[in-house]
Design a protein around this motif. Structure first.
Motif, short mmCIF file in Angstrom:
data_model
loop_
_atom_site.label_atom_id
_atom_site.label_comp_id
_atom_site.label_asym_id
_atom_site.label_seq_id
_atom_site.Cartn_x
_atom_site.Cartn_y
_atom_site.Cartn_z
N ALA A 191 9.01 0.83 7.79
CA ALA A 191 9.20 0.49 6.38
C ALA A 191 7.88 0.00 5.77
CB ALA A 191 10.28 -0.57 6.23
N THR A 192 7.09 -0.74 6.55
CA THR A 192 5.78 -1.18 6.05
C THR A 192 4.88 0.03 5.77
OG1 THR A 192 5.94 -3.22 7.35
CG2 THR A 192 3.76 -2.60 6.55
N ALA A 193 4.87 0.98 6.68
CA ALA A 193 4.06 2.18 6.48
C ALA A 193 4.54 2.96 5.26
CB ALA A 193 4.12 3.06 7.74
N GLU A 194 5.85 3.08 5.11
CA GLU A 194 6.39 3.78 3.93
C GLU A 194 5.99 3.08 2.65
OE1 GLU A 194 7.94 6.53 3.59
OE2 GLU A 194 8.95 7.07 5.44
N ALA A 195 5.98 1.74 2.67
CA ALA A 195 5.58 0.99 1.49
C ALA A 195 4.13 1.25 1.13
CB ALA A 195 5.81 -0.50 1.73
N LEU A 196 3.28 1.36 2.14
CA LEU A 196 1.84 1.57 1.89
C LEU A 196 1.57 2.90 1.19
CD1 LEU A 196 0.33 0.16 5.19
CD2 LEU A 196 -0.41 -0.50 2.89
N ILE A 197 2.36 3.92 1.51
CA ILE A 197 2.08 5.24 0.92
C ILE A 197 2.97 5.53 -0.29
CG2 ILE A 197 1.34 6.16 3.15
CD1 ILE A 197 4.01 7.69 3.28
N ALA A 198 3.90 4.61 -0.61
CA ALA A 198 4.86 4.87 -1.69
C ALA A 198 4.34 4.39 -3.03
CB ALA A 198 6.19 4.18 -1.37
N LYS A 199 5.08 4.77 -4.07
CA LYS A 199 4.79 4.33 -5.43
C LYS A 199 5.69 3.14 -5.76
CE LYS A 199 1.90 7.71 -5.78
NZ LYS A 199 0.45 7.45 -5.68
N ASP A 200 5.35 2.47 -6.82
CA ASP A 200 5.87 1.18 -7.24
C ASP A 200 7.23 0.75 -6.72
OD1 ASP A 200 3.53 0.69 -8.58
OD2 ASP A 200 4.22 1.61 -10.42
N GLN A 201 8.34 1.21 -7.34
CA GLN A 201 9.65 0.65 -7.00
C GLN A 201 10.04 0.94 -5.56
OE1 GLN A 201 12.51 2.00 -9.90
NE2 GLN A 201 11.89 0.46 -11.40
N LYS A 202 9.76 2.13 -5.09
CA LYS A 202 10.07 2.46 -3.70
C LYS A 202 9.24 1.61 -2.76
CE LYS A 202 10.51 6.20 -0.38
NZ LYS A 202 10.30 7.64 -0.08
N ALA A 203 7.98 1.35 -3.12
CA ALA A 203 7.12 0.52 -2.29
C ALA A 203 7.71 -0.87 -2.17
CB ALA A 203 5.72 0.46 -2.88
N GLU A 204 8.13 -1.45 -3.26
CA GLU A 204 8.65 -2.83 -3.21
C GLU A 204 9.91 -2.91 -2.36
OE1 GLU A 204 9.03 -6.77 -5.88
OE2 GLU A 204 8.94 -4.85 -6.96
N ALA A 205 10.79 -1.94 -2.51
CA ALA A 205 12.01 -1.94 -1.69
C ALA A 205 11.67 -1.83 -0.21
CB ALA A 205 12.91 -0.78 -2.12
#
Length: 516
Positions: A354-368
């Motif tokens: 989930a941390t890795a996904e947050a790093l490559i994601a955009k705003d709202q998805k990153a925060e979730a």
């Protein structure tokens, strides 16, 4: 006279009787051998090796003496005393060898030489030793295959890959269908990882790890606690990893894995400059903001596919690649990480993904994703991994001018990094806090982590002026274990060397209730 004055301590009395004996004494040698096995859970591998060595020297029969010398050599190897292990092998003379003993001696000599001088031929020589043992002593042969498989995994190149596949195939066949011993289960799981891939290895590796956590683990199986702990990290089992690593470091220093475990979890230096050093380098480069260098180290580590470290390398690679602006590399590393974490499951695995996904994601998805990661890693009981995600989330919030929320995450990260002695990341968190407009300062002495009971013992004796060797003799542990506990204690006490211990108050008041 000294033996008479130690009647209150049977272990010391027997040891001094052994030292006082000037000629062969088979009855005393029998007692020393028996006590070595009975006392290991209390006094550790170094003391067991010393008792077995003395038993060998007092034994009159050349064959029994050779067997005891082999056992003592193995115990010294397990404790990291490679010169001592070599010295004991010299007692096993050609005249005292039968076929089984000769094969065992070859195996022990080969693995000592591999630890001292690892090279391209190490895995092949260990495989030859395992093949020689296979028809003579299947149990020893399976452990020799485990040594060979580890050595082959560390090698690189097309020819080495072919050797790895051959070793894994023979090892899995040798482990057999009835895998009753923990080391046999470990061998089967590792071989499956090579032959069938990571996902299919998770179940057999977890079965092996569970076997190593049993309280009835025998001395022979205990030799592989370090590897079991490393593989617990491979399948993202945080509680097993912490438990097995703690038990391993409390009793022995294994040259196969000691540097791998300690370099990643403690940042300590050793003779090993392989996979663990690359992961540690990537971590430190990320902490200091040297992202190009972190990418380089993490890429090399991830390519090795070394058990226990590939996942960690991919974690560092995702962060480094994102910060270096290489979105394609970061996305690819996240996919690779996800293939492993999905197969393993659990809060540690899914939290780091989930941390890795947050790093490559955009705003709202990153925060979730950040919030999911923090929740999962908090449950996993890994303050260092939790702190890394809190730091990244705090940085993400600050860059969106959400300063109040950022401060909360950055303060938590700084506190957690301080608890585990991750000074480089403490400094990074403080720099981020300063960027939010908050004044930071060093933690007062009262906020230092408490010492574990064994760290307190070791540090108190060092404060009293004893050398590492003297502390080791008094506590029945090895000098390496003394060095390890001092390394852990110094940052907790706010000092960098034993000389700085002198002005401190009585260290016994620093002891906590946690185990070492």
């Amino acid at each position: 006279m000294l033996a008479e004055n130690t009647t209150g301590d049977p272990t010391r009395r027997l040891w001094h009787l052994g030292l006082a004996a000037g000629t062969h004494d088979d009855a005393l040698a029998d007692d020393l051998e028996a006590h070595a096995d009975l006392s290991q859970p209390r006094v550790g591998t170094a003391a067991r090796a010393a008792f077995l060595e003395r038993a060998a020297l007092l034994t009159s029969d050349s064959g029994v003496r050779a067997d005891r010398a082999l056992a003592a050599s193995a115990a010294m190897y397990d404790d990291g005393d490679l010169p001592g292990a070599q010295r004991l092998l010299a007692i096993v003379t050609p005249e005292s060898q039968d076929a089984v003993r000769a094969a065992r001696r070859t195996w022990h000599r080969t693995r000592i030489e591999t630890a001292l001088r690892p090279g391209a031929g190490s895995a092949r020589h260990l495989l030859e030793a395992a093949r020689r043992l296979r028809p003579l002593d299947p149990a020893d042969a399976r452990e020799a295959y485990l040594d060979a498989l580890l050595a082959a995994t560390s090698a690189s190149g097309p020819a080495d890959r072919a050797l790895l596949l051959v070793t894994a195939a023979e090892a899995r066949a040798t482990a057999g269908e009835h895998r009753r011993r923990p080391a046999d289960q470990l061998l089967f799981g590792l071989a499956t990882r090579v032959l069938d891939g990571y996902a299919r290895s998770v179940a057999p590796l977890r079965a092996a790890i569970a076997a190593f956590r049993e309280p009835s683990l025998d001395l022979r199986a205990a030799r592989w606690l370090g590897l079991a702990g490393l593989l617990a990290a491979e399948v993202w089992d945080s509680h097993a990893w912490q438990d097995l690593t703690r038990r391993h470091t409390a009793t022995r220093r294994d040259p196969r894995l000691d540097s791998l475990l300690s370099q990643f979890s403690q940042g300590a230096r050793s003779h090993d400059t392989g996979i663990a050093e690359l992961v540690a380098a990537a971590e430190l480069h990320n902490a200091a903001g040297r992202y190009d260098l972190a990418v380089e180290a993490a890429c090399e580590a991830a390519r090795s596919e070394h058990p226990g470290f590939t996942g960690w390398a991919l974690i560092e690679l995702v962060e480094a690649a994102v910060r270096a602006g290489d979105e394609h590399l970061a996305a690819g590393a996240t996919v690779q990480l996800g293939q492993r974490t999905t197969a393993a499951g659990g809060d540690w695995a899914l939290g780091v993904h989930a941390t890795a996904e947050a790093l490559i994601a955009k705003d709202q998805k990153a925060e979730a994703s950040y919030r999911e990661a923090i929740e999962r890693l908090g449950r996993a009981g890994l303050p260092d991994r939790l702190a890394r995600t809190e730091l990244l989330y705090g940085e993400w919030l600050r860059r969106r001018n959400r300063r109040t929320e950022a401060r909360a995450q950055l303060r938590a990260a700084s506190r957690h990094f301080g608890e585990v002695g991750a000074d480089a990341f403490v400094q990074r968190a403080r720099r981020e806090l300063l960027a939010t407009g908050e004044n930071t300062h060093r933690q007062p002495d009262g906020s230092r982590r408490q010492l574990t009971p064994q760290e307190t013992q070791v540090a108190s004796l060092a404060q009293a002026g004893l050398s590492n060797a003297e502390i080791a003799a008094q506590l029945f542990i090895s000098p390496r274990t003394v060095e390890y506990h001092l390394y852990k204690a110094f940052p907790k006490l706010g000092v960098r060397s034993r000389a700085k211990l002198q002005p401190l108050r009585d260290l016994r008041g620093q002891a906590g209730t946690a185990g070492s």
